[in-house]
Design an enzyme around this catalytic site. Sequence first.
Site, PDB file in Angstrom:
ATOM      1  N   SER A 159       0.844  -1.186   0.000  1.00 14.33           N
ATOM      2  CA  SER A 159       0.000   0.000   0.000  1.00 14.33           C
ATOM      3  C   SER A 159       0.891   1.251   0.000  1.00 14.33           C
ATOM      4  CB  SER A 159      -0.923  -0.055   1.224  1.00 14.33           C
ATOM      5  OG  SER A 159      -1.827   1.010   1.200  1.00 14.33           O
ATOM      6  N   LYS A 177      -4.733   3.148  -3.417  1.00 14.36           N
ATOM      7  CA  LYS A 177      -4.123   2.549  -2.213  1.00 14.36           C
ATOM      8  C   LYS A 177      -5.140   2.497  -1.062  1.00 14.36           C
ATOM      9  CE  LYS A 177       0.098   1.951  -3.899  1.00 14.36           C
ATOM     10  NZ  LYS A 177       0.623   0.606  -4.228  1.00 14.36           N
TER      11      LYS A 177
END
Length: 289
Positions: A159, A177
């Site tokens: 992420s 993300k």
Amino acid sequence: MVNTLDVSFVEKGPWKPDIFKGKVVLVTGGSGTICRVQTEAMVLFGAQAAVVSRNKAKTIATAEELTQLSSYGHVLPLGGVDVRNFGQLQKAVMETVEHFGRIDYVIAGAAGNFIADFAHLSPNAFKSVIDIDLLGSFNTVKACFRELVKTKGSVVFVSATLHYSGVPFQSHVGAAKAGIDALSNALAVELGPLGIRCNCIAPGPIAGTEGMKRLLPAELESKAAEQIPLQRMGTTKDIAECTVYLFSSASSFINGTAIAVDGGAWHIGSTFSRNMYPKRLLDSINSKL
Ligand code: COA
């Protein structure tokens, strides 16, 4: 590119050698900087690895270099795979299982990034990043699901910290993300009862990565380091350490979390924003109006 890590990562680190012996990791985006070093770490600790990427030549070269770190046979290159294409991923998983017999760990790391303010971001540009990062992460876990059920495996999503605040020029990446974090949280809850753990690593400012090259002009790097609480840029080794932790038994009760590997940087806001906001942003937007 040469390997970032070597045996000293094992010898001088806190982990036992061979902790991943007999285990198999499949990595998407494995020829990019971050995922590559994650794979290096896994291989150094005894895992066998399949590297899945779009660029065939780069994937083969990466697998050859990673093989030199391995005491347990060669690293499998699976090039020509676009994570947006579920069928291609299914085939990659099949080949991995044919080759190694199992999949224990998955790193969903394939990502796309470029700098673009909202005025310069076309709907297709936004969709491309959402599709690579978010749909690609979903497709990766979906394709590996049956194997993960068999091994009670573990997933690490790559992420970011961009979406913890509003970072200019990155609305597409931040949205993608944030989606990955949400996906990981939901899968942690849904797949936890099957013994499968899902977590995210959120790299902050890591020196020498493709993402950083795009986000931070080299001349601003030392200034950026001063603004990080731990007073240095992150290294790919920091990401490797966190990856080993998340796949090791030391984290067997860690599920549905995102670990920011950023020296505490996100708590004081994005360096990137500070250096570009609002003048460079407005200059960029106005050039399009
Ligand atoms: N600024 C604005 N728009 C951009 C852009 C930029 N720098 N780069 C690409 N785009 C747009 C394209 O113009 C296109 O939109 P359009 O059809 O409206 O013109 C759209 O994004 C898709 O581009 P395309 O090159 O066809 O997509 P792709 O699927 O082949 O590539 C990207 C995906 C765009 C994310 C590309 O940057 C990529 O492949 N990156 C992979 C490597 C990477 O980013 N690594 C870093 C990870 S942190």
